[in-house]
Motif scaffolding. Sequence first.
Motif, PDB file in Angstrom:
ATOM      1  N   ALA A 180      38.383  40.893  28.375  1.00 23.98           N
ATOM      2  CA  ALA A 180      37.971  39.647  29.396  1.00 23.98           C
ATOM      3  C   ALA A 180      36.717  39.235  29.417  1.00 23.98           C
ATOM      4  CB  ALA A 180      38.455  40.357  30.795  1.00 23.98           C
ATOM      5  N   ARG A 225      37.428  35.444  33.355  1.00 23.48           N
ATOM      6  CA  ARG A 225      36.182  35.790  34.044  1.00 23.48           C
ATOM      7  C   ARG A 225      36.912  36.433  35.400  1.00 23.48           C
ATOM      8  NH1 ARG A 225      34.150  34.000  38.735  1.00 23.48           N
ATOM      9  NH2 ARG A 225      31.845  34.287  38.873  1.00 23.48           N
ATOM     10  N   ARG A 226      37.989  36.260  36.311  1.00 28.77           N
ATOM     11  CA  ARG A 226      38.432  36.697  37.086  1.00 28.77           C
ATOM     12  C   ARG A 226      39.153  38.062  37.019  1.00 28.77           C
ATOM     13  NH1 ARG A 226      43.254  33.705  40.038  1.00 28.77           N
ATOM     14  NH2 ARG A 226      41.676  32.269  40.318  1.00 28.77           N
ATOM     15  N   VAL A 227      39.428  38.450  35.663  1.00 30.55           N
ATOM     16  CA  VAL A 227      40.084  39.736  35.243  1.00 30.55           C
ATOM     17  C   VAL A 227      38.698  40.378  34.912  1.00 30.55           C
ATOM     18  CG1 VAL A 227      41.276  41.113  33.314  1.00 30.55           C
ATOM     19  CG2 VAL A 227      42.009  38.907  34.099  1.00 30.55           C
ATOM     20  N   LEU A 239      35.766  40.232  36.450  1.00 25.56           N
ATOM     21  CA  LEU A 239      35.490  40.705  37.633  1.00 25.56           C
ATOM     22  C   LEU A 239      36.112  41.928  38.331  1.00 25.56           C
ATOM     23  CD1 LEU A 239      34.534  37.414  39.727  1.00 25.56           C
ATOM     24  CD2 LEU A 239      32.782  39.416  39.228  1.00 25.56           C
ATOM     25  N   VAL A 240      37.406  41.595  38.260  1.00 26.41           N
ATOM     26  CA  VAL A 240      38.204  43.113  38.896  1.00 26.41           C
ATOM     27  C   VAL A 240      37.962  44.338  38.014  1.00 26.41           C
ATOM     28  CG1 VAL A 240      40.514  43.635  39.219  1.00 26.41           C
ATOM     29  CG2 VAL A 240      39.987  41.552  39.926  1.00 26.41           C
ATOM     30  N   THR A 298      34.674  45.685  38.692  1.00 28.55           N
ATOM     31  CA  THR A 298      34.458  46.205  40.364  1.00 28.55           C
ATOM     32  C   THR A 298      35.173  47.418  40.287  1.00 28.55           C
ATOM     33  OG1 THR A 298      34.364  43.837  41.167  1.00 28.55           O
ATOM     34  CG2 THR A 298      34.997  45.663  42.561  1.00 28.55           C
ATOM     35  N   LEU A 336      28.341  37.931  35.152  1.00 27.29           N
ATOM     36  CA  LEU A 336      29.213  37.140  35.748  1.00 27.29           C
ATOM     37  C   LEU A 336      28.971  36.446  36.989  1.00 27.29           C
ATOM     38  CD1 LEU A 336      32.378  39.712  35.493  1.00 27.29           C
ATOM     39  CD2 LEU A 336      31.908  37.585  34.225  1.00 27.29           C
ATOM     40  N   ARG A 346      28.903  31.861  37.074  1.00 31.45           N
ATOM     41  CA  ARG A 346      29.192  30.991  38.212  1.00 31.45           C
ATOM     42  C   ARG A 346      28.386  30.104  38.843  1.00 31.45           C
ATOM     43  NH1 ARG A 346      33.331  32.827  42.658  1.00 31.45           N
ATOM     44  NH2 ARG A 346      31.926  34.348  43.478  1.00 31.45           N
ATOM     45  N   ARG A 386      35.883  25.398  36.192  1.00 31.54           N
ATOM     46  CA  ARG A 386      37.182  26.414  36.701  1.00 31.54           C
ATOM     47  C   ARG A 386      37.279  27.263  35.473  1.00 31.54           C
ATOM     48  NH1 ARG A 386      41.633  27.984  38.798  1.00 31.54           N
ATOM     49  NH2 ARG A 386      42.569  28.044  36.490  1.00 31.54           N
TER      50      ARG A 386
END
Lengths: 145, 120
Positions: free
Chosen positions: A70, A78-80, A82-83, A86, A134, A138, A145
Amino acid sequence: MPDERTLGAPADPGPGGSGAARVLVALYAVFALAAGSRAGVQLATRFDEAPLAYLLSALAAVVYLVATVALARGPAGRRVALVAITVELVGVLVVGTLSLADAAAFPDETVWSGYGRGYLYVPLVLPVLGLSVLLRRRSDRPAQR
Amino acid sequence: MILALVVAATVVAALLVVAGLASTLARRRIGLVHLALAGVLEAVLLVQAALALAGMDGDTPADAPTFLGYLSGVVLIPVAGVLWARSEVTRWAGSVLAVAGASVGVMVWRLLELWEATGA
């Protein structure tokens, strides 16, 4: 210029702020390899000795692998990322605490045991670095996006 | 596993880390210095791996699967690092090699530890 051949040509400036992320990808790749081979060996040779610890090793390896891919994909991942990061941070904190509080459930080391002390505490530092890169990315480019 | 080769690998890996970080600080891509260091490092690792494979028996190392996992990983890291760093046009090429060098430096000592551990 022979100097450039020996010491390296001047670098392209590249997209701003992406360098730290690139080093992060390299670190994550190393940890995906380390955790993955450790989990593979543990699951293949002595799964019944400590199933919980070894399944956690495997989970850690998967999380590192997902985070590596990712992060390497940049904004698209980015979203993957972040998850995954975390989950990694929560994992290292929870497993680190449990491994110290209930040592009997963790007879063998995992990557996350004792907050990653077997790996110079890199597993504890890595997710913090990852999240900071990350989140900074942003704020650098809010319109994208 | 031979201690002298572990020390040699550590020294070369440390030089690679320094050279990699230096080129990042100097805003340069990697050059022949980096390739030479990575090549020497890989050669030391391959000699070490060959000697270790030849010296393995039922008791040494006690944890053979883990040892072989690390051994195959450690010889791949400089190769992967060079392939990536050569295609990297920003100043971070050297940092990628520095990460690879640091990983090798840690892993060879872990390998020695596994080699010397006696079976329970």
